[in-house]
Design an enzyme around this catalytic site. Structure first.
Site: not given
Ligand code: K2U
Ligand code: ZN
Length: 168
Positions: A46, A51, A92-93, A138, A134-135
């Protein structure tokens, strides 16, 4: 528009509150493409426009599973929440190598516009529910650090600020 990289905490621009997308034009479509490319490059599932320093109400999601094709959510809103909650370790990225336990509602119904500007609603649970919440956080300038105790948040802030100085 040149796409910069994912903003890293404690970059203050991650605290921006997204503005509604009023017109879905070529610029928005180009931003969506760039966000998908960047999300895949960073192994994310996501990414929110805030971001990438674009305070627009726009999210891209790809859970990388056949039952959930890639999603573009424009002006998303959660319209219903379950009473039940779930805990998960969230990455979170914008917080490389940081994982925070976050309690979120288990099931949500959300509405959003697609790239054609059509409104749609969807009920979901599981990883998609967590990811959408989560998004949308943001887009409101809310980050996983905000789910930590004040002491842990302070320590994380200090650590990531120091890291940023050494990397730059
Ligand atoms: O928003 C972001 O930074 C991307 C997030 C999205 C996300 C966060 C928590 C739970 C689900 C999605 C992640 O960094 S994407 C990395 C990731 C990969 C596989 C599973 C969970 C998170
Ligand atoms: Zn995030």
């Amino acid at each position: 528009m040149t796409m910069r990289d994912v903003l890293i905490y404690p970059d203050i621009r991650l605290r921006s509150v997204a503005e509604p997308v009023c017109e879905i034009n070529d610029e928005v479509r180009a931003l969506v493409d760039q966000m998908f490319d960047l999300m895949y490059a960073r192994q994310g599932i996501g990414l929110a426009a805030t971001q990438v320093d674009m305070p627009l109400s726009l999210i891209v999601i790809d859970l990388q599973d056949k039952s959930n094709p890639p999603l573009v959510l424009i002006n998303p809103e959660i319209v219903e929440k379950s009473d039940a909650m779930v805990n998960s370790e969230e990455g979170c990225l914008s917080f490389p190598n940081v994982y925070v336990k976050v309690a979120r509602v288990e099931k949500i119904k959300f509405k959003a516009q697609n790239l054609e500007g059509e409104w749609f609603e969807r009920e979901t649970d599981g990883l998609l529910s967590v990811c959408v919440q989560h998004e949308i956080d943001h887009l409101e300038g809310k980050l996983i650090a905000d789910y930590l105790s004040s002491l842990k948040k302070h320590m994380l802030h200090k650590k990531m600020k120091k890291l940023k100085k050494t990397v730059l």
